[in-house]
Design a protein around this motif. Structure first.
Motif, PDB file in Angstrom:
ATOM      1  N   ALA A 188      -6.472   3.639  11.759  1.00 33.29           N
ATOM      2  CA  ALA A 188      -6.876   4.853  12.486  1.00 33.29           C
ATOM      3  C   ALA A 188      -5.697   5.825  12.633  1.00 33.29           C
ATOM      4  N   PRO A 189      -4.488   5.347  13.015  1.00 35.01           N
ATOM      5  CA  PRO A 189      -3.360   6.279  13.081  1.00 35.01           C
ATOM      6  C   PRO A 189      -3.004   6.900  11.728  1.00 35.01           C
ATOM      7  N   ILE A 190      -3.138   6.152  10.632  1.00 38.51           N
ATOM      8  CA  ILE A 190      -2.850   6.735   9.314  1.00 38.51           C
ATOM      9  C   ILE A 190      -3.865   7.835   9.007  1.00 38.51           C
ATOM     10  N   ALA A 191      -5.138   7.574   9.294  1.00 34.00           N
ATOM     11  CA  ALA A 191      -6.163   8.607   9.075  1.00 34.00           C
ATOM     12  C   ALA A 191      -5.834   9.850   9.884  1.00 34.00           C
ATOM     13  N   ASN A 192      -5.375   9.653  11.112  1.00 32.96           N
ATOM     14  CA  ASN A 192      -4.977  10.779  11.963  1.00 32.96           C
ATOM     15  C   ASN A 192      -3.782  11.506  11.364  1.00 32.96           C
ATOM     16  N   ARG A 193      -2.814  10.728  10.852  1.00 35.79           N
ATOM     17  CA  ARG A 193      -1.602  11.323  10.276  1.00 35.79           C
ATOM     18  C   ARG A 193      -1.903  12.143   9.040  1.00 35.79           C
ATOM     19  N   LEU A 194      -2.973  11.756   8.313  1.00 33.07           N
ATOM     20  CA  LEU A 194      -3.384  12.494   7.122  1.00 33.07           C
ATOM     21  C   LEU A 194      -4.362  13.611   7.485  1.00 33.07           C
ATOM     22  N   GLY A 195      -4.573  13.812   8.791  1.00 30.96           N
ATOM     23  CA  GLY A 195      -5.423  14.905   9.246  1.00 30.96           C
ATOM     24  C   GLY A 195      -6.908  14.615   9.167  1.00 30.96           C
ATOM     25  N   MET A 196      -7.285  13.368   8.885  1.00 29.46           N
ATOM     26  CA  MET A 196      -8.694  13.018   8.695  1.00 29.46           C
ATOM     27  C   MET A 196      -9.306  12.619  10.040  1.00 29.46           C
ATOM     28  N   HIS A 197      -9.547  13.619  10.880  1.00 28.46           N
ATOM     29  CA  HIS A 197      -9.949  13.398  12.264  1.00 28.46           C
ATOM     30  C   HIS A 197     -11.272  12.624  12.353  1.00 28.46           C
ATOM     31  N   SER A 198     -12.226  12.965  11.498  1.00 27.94           N
ATOM     32  CA  SER A 198     -13.546  12.331  11.581  1.00 27.94           C
ATOM     33  C   SER A 198     -13.467  10.832  11.329  1.00 27.94           C
ATOM     34  N   ILE A 199     -12.754  10.451  10.276  1.00 26.92           N
ATOM     35  CA  ILE A 199     -12.617   9.023   9.971  1.00 26.92           C
ATOM     36  C   ILE A 199     -11.766   8.344  11.035  1.00 26.92           C
ATOM     37  N   SER A 200     -10.722   9.028  11.484  1.00 27.09           N
ATOM     38  CA  SER A 200      -9.840   8.466  12.515  1.00 27.09           C
ATOM     39  C   SER A 200     -10.611   8.143  13.788  1.00 27.09           C
ATOM     40  N   THR A 201     -11.411   9.098  14.265  1.00 28.96           N
ATOM     41  CA  THR A 201     -12.141   8.869  15.528  1.00 28.96           C
ATOM     42  C   THR A 201     -13.215   7.800  15.370  1.00 28.96           C
ATOM     43  N   GLU A 202     -13.871   7.770  14.209  1.00 32.84           N
ATOM     44  CA  GLU A 202     -14.893   6.729  14.016  1.00 32.84           C
ATOM     45  C   GLU A 202     -14.250   5.344  13.952  1.00 32.84           C
ATOM     46  N   LEU A 203     -13.109   5.236  13.259  1.00 32.11           N
ATOM     47  CA  LEU A 203     -12.396   3.957  13.213  1.00 32.11           C
ATOM     48  C   LEU A 203     -11.971   3.524  14.612  1.00 32.11           C
ATOM     49  N   VAL A 222       2.084  15.818   3.543  1.00 30.72           N
ATOM     50  CA  VAL A 222       1.759  14.424   3.227  1.00 30.72           C
ATOM     51  C   VAL A 222       2.819  13.826   2.307  1.00 30.72           C
ATOM     52  N   ASP A 223       3.218  14.606   1.294  1.00 29.28           N
ATOM     53  CA  ASP A 223       4.262  14.128   0.372  1.00 29.28           C
ATOM     54  C   ASP A 223       5.543  13.811   1.125  1.00 29.28           C
ATOM     55  N   ARG A 224       5.873  14.693   2.094  1.00 21.76           N
ATOM     56  CA  ARG A 224       7.096  14.490   2.883  1.00 21.76           C
ATOM     57  C   ARG A 224       6.981  13.203   3.714  1.00 21.76           C
ATOM     58  N   TRP A 225       5.792  12.982   4.267  1.00 19.82           N
ATOM     59  CA  TRP A 225       5.583  11.766   5.072  1.00 19.82           C
ATOM     60  C   TRP A 225       5.711  10.517   4.213  1.00 19.82           C
ATOM     61  N   MET A 227       0.828  -1.196   0.000  1.00 16.94           N
ATOM     62  CA  MET A 227       0.000   0.000   0.000  1.00 16.94           C
ATOM     63  C   MET A 227       0.871   1.257   0.000  1.00 16.94           C
ATOM     64  N   THR A 228       2.012   1.204   0.704  1.00 13.70           N
ATOM     65  CA  THR A 228       2.930   2.344   0.734  1.00 13.70           C
ATOM     66  C   THR A 228       3.452   2.658  -0.661  1.00 13.70           C
ATOM     67  N   LEU A 229       3.811   1.605  -1.403  1.00 14.35           N
ATOM     68  CA  LEU A 229       4.280   1.802  -2.784  1.00 14.35           C
ATOM     69  C   LEU A 229       3.202   2.475  -3.619  1.00 14.35           C
ATOM     70  N   ALA A 230       1.957   2.011  -3.453  1.00 13.30           N
ATOM     71  CA  ALA A 230       0.848   2.584  -4.222  1.00 13.30           C
ATOM     72  C   ALA A 230       0.591   4.030  -3.799  1.00 13.30           C
ATOM     73  N   MET A 231       0.712   4.314  -2.482  1.00 15.02           N
ATOM     74  CA  MET A 231       0.518   5.677  -1.984  1.00 15.02           C
ATOM     75  C   MET A 231       1.546   6.634  -2.575  1.00 15.02           C
ATOM     76  N   ALA A 232       2.774   6.133  -2.755  1.00 16.22           N
ATOM     77  CA  ALA A 232       3.833   6.980  -3.296  1.00 16.22           C
ATOM     78  C   ALA A 232       3.485   7.408  -4.720  1.00 16.22           C
ATOM     79  N   LYS A 233       2.794   6.524  -5.452  1.00 15.57           N
ATOM     80  CA  LYS A 233       2.371   6.879  -6.815  1.00 15.57           C
ATOM     81  C   LYS A 233       1.152   7.794  -6.776  1.00 15.57           C
ATOM     82  N   ASP A 234       0.221   7.507  -5.850  1.00 11.66           N
ATOM     83  CA  ASP A 234      -1.037   8.268  -5.820  1.00 11.66           C
ATOM     84  C   ASP A 234      -1.624   8.188  -4.413  1.00 11.66           C
ATOM     85  N   ILE A 235      -1.680   9.326  -3.730  1.00  7.94           N
ATOM     86  CA  ILE A 235      -2.117   9.359  -2.327  1.00  7.94           C
ATOM     87  C   ILE A 235      -3.585   8.943  -2.201  1.00  7.94           C
ATOM     88  N   ARG A 236      -4.361   8.999  -3.308  1.00 11.36           N
ATOM     89  CA  ARG A 236      -5.786   8.642  -3.243  1.00 11.36           C
ATOM     90  C   ARG A 236      -5.994   7.171  -2.886  1.00 11.36           C
TER      91      ARG A 236
END
Length: 731
Positions: A188-203, A376-379, A143-152
């Motif tokens: 959940a921590p990845i969602a938090n790291r990407l700033g997606m608080h709503s999804i992070s807290t629900e997860l 995000v790119d830096r991460w 998944m990390t390899l795929a994220m590097a190509k496209d964060i979506r």
């Protein structure tokens, strides 16, 4: 404290009930029409019908048609206002895995971008793993390899995981536990790291409810009860805050803020606090128009209630690593603590949706969210660096988990650039955060212009300057105190590379020495002979064989014999030919050969001492004096020793322990220290042992650069009138 509606992406349970699936697709299309044009909505529709056909006949554990799952994932992404390609990937994300349709077929139908997204989200089901943990780690690596190509990719994956967590009920108990644990550990921590608080807290809350259903139910009931009891106080505080804003003419809407279940449980567990201690805080969020108003509102609420010292955080001036911005303050009023967050509408949107708030980074508005996108790119770039350096997926995910993600501190470079680091980070973490090469070359640091230890934890607001030196290398001891995954993986990688280079050099030296005993040079050995020996020893390459010799895993003499005379070595010949090994001449050492040459602590050899080396399996060579009592005494053991000689130009210092017997006199210790200094020695440790009222013994560890230097130091100490005897200690 209590929310008036926590953000919750589309959360309908789809079933084969009264509402048809087609109508639900049209419902999605209606939702998409608020931000997508008709042609793109039609592409999403086409992806849905393709997926429906591909999944025909497949059912979920709940009894629903399988297509309800991808449709629900698309609804979640529509709430986040993601682009049409992400929504198409959501519709098709299980097609490769579950229906046997290849990636190429998707690329032909929907384009390469969508096919890549689907492939990035797909699971690794074809590979057999030794353990579930390894499967999870490999999965995350892909998944990390795929994220590097496209964060979506990660946005679709998070929506997929969110819907799976919402519908976890029908799953078997063990599978529920595994999925919930993985969600809390990784997603959940990845969602938090990407700033997606709503999804992070629900997860987090869904994961917590699955792992601990009884605790979740208890906390939930306690919150409901408390909410009723405290309604009057909440409304009173809210009214006073609203009144103060109107009095100052400041725009702002005030919302209650609810602590979610997992957060409450974690605080009870980690901080050893009771439920009522944690909940005895009233939390509000004030949303306003712009940054200036945020600071004005801060002044207004501080004039209403007294702020608690040390509880103010300005995340607007110094955003968190995930792009989160807000002012945080804690007040004391009406006999209770009041937590307040103040932010703009845009900050609120980014806080809830993070990187998803900037899905258009490739399209219409390149300026929107540029800073957050850079973070995000830096991460992701950091993840890729860690992946390249890790030995295996388990080490990689261990390093990633370190960074997912403790509280941050903020420190400054000498030029005033702000660097965010995890709590407990050290100057070495800071050096690696700037650049891997700077971390590798670090020798010292200054904190607020004063020299400081490389291992001390940093504090927010400090200014750091890293001092580097050409040729400097990471110290293995750093691994005991660094906190960031990047520092840990970079140090391990540098040490592995260095160990490999040193084992190759030492192995080649030892092999050449052994070949000399057979009147053969390494250059005389043909590639065919080398390959035959490589095959016989079942290693990947001749370099690996040489490295094994340097590490002490193989005897150089045996490999040399195989290269020259074949593969069979009778045991008796290994011993009887020890003299032939010695005849090939000693190996030269310089005293600072690196991590694979260690000097024995028992006899502490120094330049000038006759020395031998004994191989320590996996760790290289340990050097002893040739009279050391720890050396093997049997013939086979002696045959394994490597005879060494010192180079002439050694300048390094070596530790030697001395035993000094003396008459007890005032100031005699100072005289000994002065005598060592006058002989250009350096005292590492000194220990005084009383013998009786008149005589004493001093144990002294000094640094010298050879036997001659040691003789000079001992002569100076011996000339002190109180000293009766001095000797070198060997164990």
């Amino acid at each position: 404290m209590f929310a008036f509606g926590l953000f919750c992406p589309w959360h309908k349970e789809l079933s084969g009930g009264a509402v048809s699936v087609e109508a639900t697709v049209e419902e999605l299309a209606t939702e998409l029409s608020s931000y997508l044009d008709t042609s793109r909505i039609n592409q999403v529709r086409r992806a849905y019908y393709y997926a429906e056909q591909a999944h025909e006949g497949q059912m979920r554990k709940s009894g629903d048609r399988y297509i309800t799952h991808p449709l629900a994932v698309a609804h979640i992404l529509a709430e986040l206002r993601l682009d049409h390609q992400s929504l198409m990937a959501a519709m098709l994300h299980d097609v490769i895995e579950d229906t046997g349709i290849p990636k190429d077929a998707l690329a032909d139908q929907f384009g390469e971008d969508v096919a890549e997204l689907v492939d990035g989200v797909s699971k690794l089901t074809q590979i057999e793993f030794r353990s579930r943990a390894e499967a999870q780690a490999e999965n995350f690596q892909k998944m990390t390899l795929a994220m590097a190509k496209d964060i979506r990719v990660i946005l679709v994956k998070l929506a997929d995981r969110l819907h799976n967590m919402r519908t976890l009920g029908p799953m078997p108990f063990e599978k529920r536990q595994r999925i919930a644990t993985e969600t809390l550990d990784i997603y959940a921590p990845i969602a938090n790291r990407l700033g997606m608080h709503s999804i992070s807290t629900e997860l987090e809350d869904l994961g917590f409810s699955s792992l601990y259903p009884m605790r979740s139910k208890y906390i939930s009931k306690a919150i409901q009860k408390l909410r009723g009891n405290h309604r009057e106080i909440i409304e009173d505080i809210r009214g006073k805050l609203q009144e103060k804003l109107e009095e100052r003419g400041l725009p702002g809407r005030i919302m209650g803020r609810e602590k979610h279940l997992n957060s409450i449980y974690s605080k009870m567990k980690l901080k050893q606090k009771s439920f009522h201690e944690i909940m005895d805080v009233y939390a509000f969020r004030i949303i306003t128009d712009n940054e200036d108003d945020c600071y004005r509102i801060l002044g207004a609420v501080h004039s209403l209630y007294k702020p608690l010292p040390g509880r103010f955080k300005d995340y607007i001036a110094m955003p968190k690593a995930n792009g989160y911005q807000s002012l945080h303050t804690t007040l004391f009023g009406m006999h209770v603590n009041i937590e307040i967050q103040i932010r703009t509408e845009e900050m609120e949107h980014i806080a809830n949706n993070g990187i998803a708030a900037h899905w258009m980074y490739k399209t219409e508005e390149p300026g929107v969210g540029k800073v957050n996108q850079m973070r995000v790119d830096r991460w992701v770039k950091g993840l890729m660096e860690m992946r390249e350096r890790a030995d295996d997926s388990m080490e990689f995910i261990e390093n990633v988990k370190v960074d997912l993600f403790p509280d941050e501190i903020y420190v400054f470079t000498p030029k005033g650039r702000i660097m965010e680091l995890p709590q407990g980070a050290t100057p070495v973490d800071f050096a690696y955060a700037i650049h891997t090469d700077i971390g590798n070359a670090t020798v010292a640091c200054r904190v607020n212009r004063n020299l400081a230890s490389l291992s001390q934890p940093l504090q927010s607001g400090q200014t750091l300057e890293i001092i580097t030196a050409p040729g400097a290398r990471p110290n293995p001891a750093w691994l005991s105190f660094v906190t960031t995954g990047k520092a840990r993986s970079s140090i391990r990688h540098a040490l592995k590379t260095r160990k490999r280079a040193e084992s190759m050099a030492l192995g080649k030296t030892l092999l050449k020495k052994s070949l000399n005993g057979f009147d053969t040079k390494l250059s005389d050995i043909t590639d065919a002979q080398k390959q035959a020996v490589v095959n016989h020893n079942q290693v990947n390459s001749f370099d690996d064989l040489i490295s094994d010799i340097g590490l002490g895993n193989r005897m150089a003499y045996l490999v040399a014999r195989q290269l020259v005379a074949g593969y069979e070595e009778p045991e008796k010949e290994k011993i009887s030919e020890a003299k032939q090994i010695e005849a090939s001449g000693p190996v030269m050492i310089r005293g600072a050969e690196g991590i694979l040459l260690k000097f024995a602590a028992c006899c502490k050899p120094i330049p000038g001492d006759p020395v031998v080396g004994i191989m320590d399996s996996g760790n290289g060579m340990v050097i002893h004096t040739d009279t050391c009592s720890r050396l093997p005494e049997d013939d086979e053991g002696r045959a394994r020793l490597t005879h060494l000689k010192w180079a002439k130009d050694i300048t390094d210092e070596f530790s030697v322990e001395l035993r000094v017997e003396l008459e007890r006199q005032r100031g005699v210790i100072a005289e000994i220290a002065n005598a060592v200094a006058m002989a250009d020695g350096n005292i590492e440790r000194i220990n005084v042992e009383d013998q009786n009222a008149r005589f004493g013994i001093v144990s002294l560890v000094v640094h010298v650069n050879g036997r001659r230097h040691l003789a000079r130091v001992m002569r100076r100490v011996r000339n002190i009138r109180a000293v009766t005897h001095i000797s070198r200690v060997r164990y």
